[in-house]
Design a protein around this motif. Structure first.
Motif, PDB file in Angstrom:
ATOM      1  N   ARG A  49       0.825  -1.217   0.000  1.00 24.14           N
ATOM      2  CA  ARG A  49       0.000   0.000   0.000  1.00 24.14           C
ATOM      3  C   ARG A  49       0.854   1.260   0.000  1.00 24.14           C
ATOM      4  NH1 ARG A  49      -2.930  -4.448  -0.489  1.00 24.14           N
ATOM      5  NH2 ARG A  49      -5.040  -4.356   0.403  1.00 24.14           N
ATOM      6  N   GLY A  50       2.166   1.096   0.024  1.00 21.54           N
ATOM      7  CA  GLY A  50       3.058   2.256  -0.003  1.00 21.54           C
ATOM      8  C   GLY A  50       3.507   2.750   1.345  1.00 21.54           C
ATOM      9  N   ALA A  51       3.196   2.003   2.405  1.00 20.17           N
ATOM     10  CA  ALA A  51       3.615   2.415   3.743  1.00 20.17           C
ATOM     11  C   ALA A  51       5.125   2.311   3.884  1.00 20.17           C
ATOM     12  CB  ALA A  51       2.937   1.551   4.795  1.00 20.17           C
ATOM     13  N   LEU A  52       5.703   3.217   4.645  1.00 22.30           N
ATOM     14  CA  LEU A  52       7.119   3.169   4.965  1.00 22.30           C
ATOM     15  C   LEU A  52       7.239   2.373   6.259  1.00 22.30           C
ATOM     16  CD1 LEU A  52       7.997   6.883   4.164  1.00 22.30           C
ATOM     17  CD2 LEU A  52       8.103   4.899   2.643  1.00 22.30           C
ATOM     18  N   TYR A  53       7.070   1.074   6.118  1.00 27.13           N
ATOM     19  CA  TYR A  53       7.022   0.185   7.279  1.00 27.13           C
ATOM     20  C   TYR A  53       8.378   0.107   7.960  1.00 27.13           C
ATOM     21  CZ  TYR A  53       6.480  -3.979  10.133  1.00 27.13           C
ATOM     22  OH  TYR A  53       6.463  -4.840  11.190  1.00 27.13           O
ATOM     23  N   GLU A  54       8.358   0.148   9.302  1.00 25.35           N
ATOM     24  CA  GLU A  54       9.583   0.006  10.078  1.00 25.35           C
ATOM     25  C   GLU A  54       9.302  -0.844  11.303  1.00 25.35           C
ATOM     26  OE1 GLU A  54       9.626   4.187  12.487  1.00 25.35           O
ATOM     27  OE2 GLU A  54       9.891   4.328  10.304  1.00 25.35           O
ATOM     28  N   LYS A  55      10.352  -1.379  11.900  1.00 23.80           N
ATOM     29  CA  LYS A  55      10.180  -2.253  13.056  1.00 23.80           C
ATOM     30  C   LYS A  55      11.436  -2.219  13.921  1.00 23.80           C
ATOM     31  CE  LYS A  55      11.661  -6.126  10.166  1.00 23.80           C
ATOM     32  NZ  LYS A  55      11.217  -7.338   9.442  1.00 23.80           N
ATOM     33  N   ALA A  56      11.305  -2.737  15.144  1.00 26.88           N
ATOM     34  CA  ALA A  56      12.444  -2.819  16.050  1.00 26.88           C
ATOM     35  C   ALA A  56      13.453  -3.839  15.525  1.00 26.88           C
ATOM     36  CB  ALA A  56      11.967  -3.221  17.440  1.00 26.88           C
ATOM     37  N   LYS A  57      14.692  -3.693  15.954  1.00 28.53           N
ATOM     38  CA  LYS A  57      15.722  -4.620  15.512  1.00 28.53           C
ATOM     39  C   LYS A  57      15.485  -6.028  16.045  1.00 28.53           C
ATOM     40  CE  LYS A  57      19.343  -1.128  14.986  1.00 28.53           C
ATOM     41  NZ  LYS A  57      20.699  -0.669  15.420  1.00 28.53           N
ATOM     42  N   LEU A  58      14.870  -6.113  17.218  1.00 29.86           N
ATOM     43  CA  LEU A  58      14.587  -7.404  17.822  1.00 29.86           C
ATOM     44  C   LEU A  58      13.081  -7.618  17.900  1.00 29.86           C
ATOM     45  CD1 LEU A  58      17.135  -7.364  20.791  1.00 29.86           C
ATOM     46  CD2 LEU A  58      17.373  -8.568  18.605  1.00 29.86           C
ATOM     47  N   PRO A  59      12.610  -8.848  17.687  1.00 30.45           N
ATOM     48  CA  PRO A  59      11.173  -9.121  17.770  1.00 30.45           C
ATOM     49  C   PRO A  59      10.639  -8.952  19.185  1.00 30.45           C
ATOM     50  CG  PRO A  59      12.409 -11.164  17.571  1.00 30.45           C
ATOM     51  CD  PRO A  59      13.374 -10.050  17.333  1.00 30.45           C
ATOM     52  N   PHE A  60       9.388  -8.519  19.262  1.00 32.46           N
ATOM     53  CA  PHE A  60       8.640  -8.379  20.515  1.00 32.46           C
ATOM     54  C   PHE A  60       9.166  -7.283  21.449  1.00 32.46           C
ATOM     55  CE2 PHE A  60       8.138 -12.851  19.157  1.00 32.46           C
ATOM     56  CZ  PHE A  60       6.778 -12.790  18.852  1.00 32.46           C
ATOM     57  N   VAL A  61      10.048  -6.431  20.949  1.00 33.24           N
ATOM     58  CA  VAL A  61      10.497  -5.262  21.703  1.00 33.24           C
ATOM     59  C   VAL A  61       9.530  -4.118  21.426  1.00 33.24           C
ATOM     60  CG1 VAL A  61      12.332  -3.540  21.929  1.00 33.24           C
ATOM     61  CG2 VAL A  61      12.923  -5.953  21.657  1.00 33.24           C
ATOM     62  N   SER A  62       9.211  -3.342  22.451  1.00 31.53           N
ATOM     63  CA  SER A  62       8.300  -2.216  22.270  1.00 31.53           C
ATOM     64  C   SER A  62       8.848  -1.248  21.231  1.00 31.53           C
ATOM     65  CB  SER A  62       8.092  -1.490  23.605  1.00 31.53           C
ATOM     66  OG  SER A  62       7.271  -0.341  23.429  1.00 31.53           O
ATOM     67  N   TYR A  63       7.987  -0.866  20.285  1.00 28.79           N
ATOM     68  CA  TYR A  63       8.416   0.040  19.224  1.00 28.79           C
ATOM     69  C   TYR A  63       7.198   0.818  18.726  1.00 28.79           C
ATOM     70  CZ  TYR A  63      10.817   1.758  15.037  1.00 28.79           C
ATOM     71  OH  TYR A  63      11.382   2.568  14.081  1.00 28.79           O
ATOM     72  N   THR A  64       7.367   2.121  18.564  1.00 31.94           N
ATOM     73  CA  THR A  64       6.286   2.960  18.051  1.00 31.94           C
ATOM     74  C   THR A  64       6.780   3.825  16.908  1.00 31.94           C
ATOM     75  OG1 THR A  64       6.770   4.746  19.619  1.00 31.94           O
ATOM     76  CG2 THR A  64       5.140   3.095  20.303  1.00 31.94           C
ATOM     77  N   ALA A  65       5.849   4.252  16.079  1.00 32.84           N
ATOM     78  CA  ALA A  65       6.160   5.168  14.985  1.00 32.84           C
ATOM     79  C   ALA A  65       5.100   6.261  14.957  1.00 32.84           C
ATOM     80  CB  ALA A  65       6.182   4.420  13.645  1.00 32.84           C
ATOM     81  N   VAL A  66       5.543   7.501  14.834  1.00 31.67           N
ATOM     82  CA  VAL A  66       4.627   8.633  14.760  1.00 31.67           C
ATOM     83  C   VAL A  66       4.914   9.397  13.479  1.00 31.67           C
ATOM     84  CG1 VAL A  66       3.819  10.752  15.867  1.00 31.67           C
ATOM     85  CG2 VAL A  66       4.583   8.833  17.277  1.00 31.67           C
ATOM     86  N   ASP A  67       3.889   9.579  12.660  1.00 32.62           N
ATOM     87  CA  ASP A  67       4.023  10.347  11.428  1.00 32.62           C
ATOM     88  C   ASP A  67       2.825  11.290  11.346  1.00 32.62           C
ATOM     89  OD1 ASP A  67       4.305  11.358   8.832  1.00 32.62           O
ATOM     90  OD2 ASP A  67       5.175   9.475   8.091  1.00 32.62           O
ATOM     91  N   GLY A  68       3.011  12.519  11.801  1.00 31.28           N
ATOM     92  CA  GLY A  68       1.891  13.453  11.863  1.00 31.28           C
ATOM     93  C   GLY A  68       0.847  12.970  12.849  1.00 31.28           C
ATOM     94  N   ASN A  69      -0.379  12.782  12.364  1.00 27.50           N
ATOM     95  CA  ASN A  69      -1.447  12.300  13.254  1.00 27.50           C
ATOM     96  C   ASN A  69      -1.714  10.807  13.078  1.00 27.50           C
ATOM     97  OD1 ASN A  69      -2.426  13.149  10.704  1.00 27.50           O
ATOM     98  ND2 ASN A  69      -4.524  13.294  11.459  1.00 27.50           N
ATOM     99  N   LEU A  70      -0.704  10.087  12.570  1.00 23.31           N
ATOM    100  CA  LEU A  70      -0.755   8.626  12.500  1.00 23.31           C
ATOM    101  C   LEU A  70       0.217   8.070  13.529  1.00 23.31           C
ATOM    102  CD1 LEU A  70      -1.691   5.994  11.086  1.00 23.31           C
ATOM    103  CD2 LEU A  70       0.265   6.277   9.531  1.00 23.31           C
ATOM    104  N   VAL A  71      -0.304   7.285  14.477  1.00 26.31           N
ATOM    105  CA  VAL A  71       0.503   6.736  15.570  1.00 26.31           C
ATOM    106  C   VAL A  71       0.325   5.223  15.588  1.00 26.31           C
ATOM    107  CG1 VAL A  71       0.926   6.734  18.054  1.00 26.31           C
ATOM    108  CG2 VAL A  71       0.148   8.843  16.921  1.00 26.31           C
ATOM    109  N   THR A  72       1.426   4.481  15.493  1.00 24.75           N
ATOM    110  CA  THR A  72       1.322   3.021  15.438  1.00 24.75           C
ATOM    111  C   THR A  72       2.337   2.361  16.362  1.00 24.75           C
ATOM    112  OG1 THR A  72       2.740   3.080  13.451  1.00 24.75           O
ATOM    113  CG2 THR A  72       0.359   2.890  13.101  1.00 24.75           C
ATOM    114  N   GLY A  73       1.962   1.170  16.872  1.00 25.40           N
ATOM    115  CA  GLY A  73       2.844   0.388  17.726  1.00 25.40           C
ATOM    116  C   GLY A  73       3.005  -1.006  17.154  1.00 25.40           C
TER     117      GLY A  73
END
Length: 237
Positions: free
Chosen positions: A187-211
Motif C-alpha cells: 500500500r506504499g507504507a514506509l514500514y519500520e520495526k524494532a531490531k529485535l522481535p517483541f520489543v516495544s516500538y512505536t512510529a509517529v508520522d503526523g497524526n498517524l501513531v502506530t505500535g
C-alpha cells in the motif's frame, strides 16, 4: 480544555480459518491503552465491525502481557459488559471522537480490513486532524482505508505493526491469512520495526501513531496523548 474522546476498535472474530484454532482480541492491548487514556481524563468507547461481543485471544491470557490491567478488566463485570455490547460502526458519529485506536489480536486480520464503516470513521477522523492509531495487528484496519482523494491513508507514511518474523516466532505463520507487513508495504507504507522481535516500538508520522506488538500498547497510547496535546516533538518532518 474539552475532554478528549477515543474510539477503541476491537474484533468480532474468534478463530482462524481453521475453527479449531481460537483467536480474538489481545486483551492487554486494550487494557494498557485504556488505563493511559483514563489517566489522561479521556472518554472512551468500544466499537467492532459487527457490534456485540468481542472474543478474547486465549494465548493473550497466558503471556507476560497478561498483567494486572488485563486481570482487573476480566474481574470487573462492568468492563466485561463493555466488550459484550460494543457498538457498530453505523452507530458511530466520527465527529464525536478525537482519536481512533485499533487494537490487535489475530482476529482483526479477518474483520478489520474490509469494514467500510470503520474505513469511513478512520478517514473522517484523520482528515479533520484527529489521531488515527493502531497497535500490533490493529494496523490491518488501516490497510485498505483510502482518503477522499483515493489514496491509501498509509501510503508514504512511517508506520509499524506486528512483523512477519514475529508471526514466525509466534508459530502462527501457517495459520494467518496473509502477511500484514507485506500488505502494508504494498500500500506504499514506509514500514519500520524494532531490531529485535517483541520489543516495544512505536512510529509517529503526523497524526498517524502506530505500535508494533502487544508490548507497545502503553507506549502507543502515550504517543496518542502527546499528539492530541499538541506535542509534535516525536512526529516526522
Amino acid at each position: 480544555m474539552p475532554t478528549k474522546r477515543v474510539l477503541h476498535v476491537v474484533t468480532n472474530v474468534g478463530h482462524y480459518d481453521d475453527p479449531s484454532h481460537a483467536t480474538g482480541l489481545w486483551l492487554s492491548e486494550l487494557t494498557h491503552a485504556w488505563r493511559v487514556f483514563d489517566e489522561a481524563g479521556f472518554e472512551q468507547t468500544l466499537v467492532n465491525p459487527a457490534g456485540g461481543p468481542s472474543p478474547l485471544e486465549p494465548r493473550a491470557l497466558k503471556f507476560p502481557s497478561y498483567d494486572k490491567t488485563a486481570k482487573a478488566w476480566r474481574a470487573d463485570p462492568a468492563k466485561m459488559e463493555l466488550l459484550a455490547t460494543t457498538k457498530r460502526p453505523e452507530e458511530i458519529d466520527s465527529a464525536d471522537f478525537d482519536a481512533v485506536y485499533f487494537t490487535g489480536g489475530h482476529g482483526v486480520m479477518y474483520d478489520f480490513p474490509d469494514c467500510e464503516g470503520l474505513q469511513r470513521i478512520t478517514r473522517e477522523i484523520y482528515e479533520r486532524g484527529g489521531v488515527v492509531s493502531s497497535v500490533c495487528h490493529g494496523y490491518c484496519g488501516l490497510l485498505d482505508t483510502r482518503l477522499s482523494d483515493g489514496s491509501y491513508l498509509i501510503a508514504g507514511k512511517h508506520m509499524t505493526g506486528f512483523a512477519w518474523r514475529e508471526e514466525v516466532f509466534a508459530r502462527v505463520d501457517k495459520l494467518v491469512p496473509y502477511s500484514a507487513e507485506e500488505r502494508a508495504k504494498q500500500r506504499g507504507a514506509l514500514y519500520e520495526k524494532a531490531k529485535l522481535p517483541f520489543v516495544s516500538y512505536t512510529a509517529v508520522d503526523g497524526n498517524l501513531v502506530t505500535g508494533q506488538n502487544p508490548g507497545s500498547a502503553k507506549a502507543t497510547a502515550r504517543k496518542v496523548v502527546e499528539v492530541l496535546a499538541g506535542d509534535t516533538s516525536q512526529a516526522r518532518p
